[in-house]
Scaffold this active site. Structure first.
Site, short mmCIF file in Angstrom:
data_model
loop_
_atom_site.label_atom_id
_atom_site.label_comp_id
_atom_site.label_asym_id
_atom_site.label_seq_id
_atom_site.Cartn_x
_atom_site.Cartn_y
_atom_site.Cartn_z
N ALA A 242 0.80 -1.23 0.00
CA ALA A 242 0.00 0.00 0.00
C ALA A 242 0.84 1.28 0.00
O ALA A 242 0.26 2.38 0.09
CB ALA A 242 -1.02 0.04 1.14
N ALA A 243 2.15 1.17 -0.13
CA ALA A 243 2.97 2.39 -0.22
C ALA A 243 2.57 3.19 -1.47
O ALA A 243 2.45 4.42 -1.43
CB ALA A 243 4.46 2.04 -0.27
N GLY A 244 2.34 2.47 -2.56
CA GLY A 244 1.89 3.14 -3.79
C GLY A 244 0.53 3.79 -3.61
O GLY A 244 0.28 4.89 -4.13
O1 RIB Z 1 -1.83 -1.99 -3.18
C1 RIB Z 1 -1.93 -2.92 -2.14
C2 RIB Z 1 -3.17 -3.76 -2.31
O2 RIB Z 1 -3.03 -4.56 -3.45
C3 RIB Z 1 -3.44 -4.72 -1.19
O3 RIB Z 1 -4.16 -4.13 -0.14
C4 RIB Z 1 -4.15 -5.87 -1.87
O4 RIB Z 1 -5.49 -5.94 -1.55
C5 RIB Z 1 -3.93 -5.65 -3.35
O5 RIB Z 1 -5.07 -5.26 -3.96
#
Ligand code: RIB
Length: 298
Positions: A242-244
């Site tokens: 989830a950094a992106g």
């Molecule tokens: O970008 C991270 C996300 O990618 C995760 O939370 C996972 O669900 C995937 O969709």
């Protein structure tokens, strides 16, 4: 006035195990504790917008199951308007995530209810897209739905920010309609976007804005006529998941508040760095005060 951002995208329950390293094909390794953590690129970006101080409406689908209930509750608790999240006759989307000791992850996604986000559903929310300060999109819902949202936004003059993740090729006419494209290097390569070494040649001839995220090297804001490299904020990396999403959301909020695209890229880098310091997707998305403190410290 707080900017209003509409997200059309996915909601997933992430099934997460930390392990010393990623297994080889055919190999079983033992990891740590198993966790269920709210995620999904769309929902993550919506939560991150809310934590950055934006007003945010989520459009997407979950199933009629406990994961769906939890995801909606979690979004609401974060301040996201969930009134436009529908219930589909399919299981809520699930992502199997392995996080290695380096913080790098691998993800296998079962889209489930995310696949039910249709052109008709998107069209039924045209009013929200039309009145938003920006539309935020990723690629975990069907491409037709993404295209429908882009068409509505373009027709009504709503700026379109597309994070083309997970990586895939896209029709040229879709890419041309996007106001800001925010890929990582892998996604950019698949889309034929020139990378750092080549982008100088493009200088001056480019009309679309691309914000290329470079992980621990920061980001490159490739704007019409000029490119600016924004360095990363060094942090102790626990989990890059989830950094992106944090980057994209912070960029969107800063931009819709009137900051320049380069300044917004700095906000994105700071939010992305902070998201790497905490395990999991939505628990890692930083509050605005933490992003501001990191920006002020550098
Ligand atoms: O970008 C991270 C996300 O990618 C995760 O939370 C996972 O669900 C995937 O969709």
């Amino acid at each position: 006035m707080r900017p209003h951002i509409v997200v059309v995208g996915s909601l997933n329950m992430d099934l997460v195990i930390q392990a010393p390293r990623h297994p080889q094909p055919g190999e079983t390794i033992t990891g740590g504790q198993f966790r269920t953590i709210p995620g999904g690129k769309g929902a993550n970006q919506a939560v991150a917008v809310a934590r950055m101080g934006g007003r945010v409406t989520m459009i997407g689908c979950v199933g009629r199951d406990p994961f769906g209930d939890t995801l909606i509750e979690n979004l609401s608790a974060a301040g996201v308007d969930t009134g436009r999240v529908g219930r589909a006759e399919a299981s809520t989307g699930v992502a199997l995530i392995t996080v290695a000791a380096t913080g790098e992850n691998t993800i296998v996604l079962a889209p489930g209810a995310n696949a039910a986000v249709s052109v008709q559903i998107v069209a039924s929310h045209a009013d929200a897209i039309a009145s938003a300060d920006a539309l935020l999109l990723q690629l975990e819902v069907p491409l037709e739905a993404v295209q429908a949202a882009v068409e509505i936004a373009q027709a009504r003059g709503t700026p379109i920010i597309l994070n083309p993740a997970p990586a895939r090729t896209l029709p040229a006419d879709l890419l041309q309609r996007v106001t800001y494209l925010i890929p990582n290097e892998h996604e950019a390569a698949l889309l034929g976007i020139p990378l750092e070494a080549e982008q100088e040649k493009e200088r001056g001839g480019r009309s679309r804005s691309v914000i290329l995220t470079l992980g621990e090297r920061g980001a490159l804001a490739m704007l019409p006529g000029a490119s600016t490299h924004v360095p990363a904020f060094p942090v102790r990396v626990v989990d890059t998941t989830a950094a992106g999403d944090a980057f994209v959301a912070a960029f969107a909020v800063a931009l819709t508040e009137g900051k320049s695209a380069v300044a917004a890229t700095r906000w994105g880098c700071a939010a992305g760095a902070l998201a790497c310091t905490v395990l999991g997707a939505q628990p890692s998305l930083p509050m605005r005060a933490a992003v501001e403190a990191l920006l002020a410290a550098q």
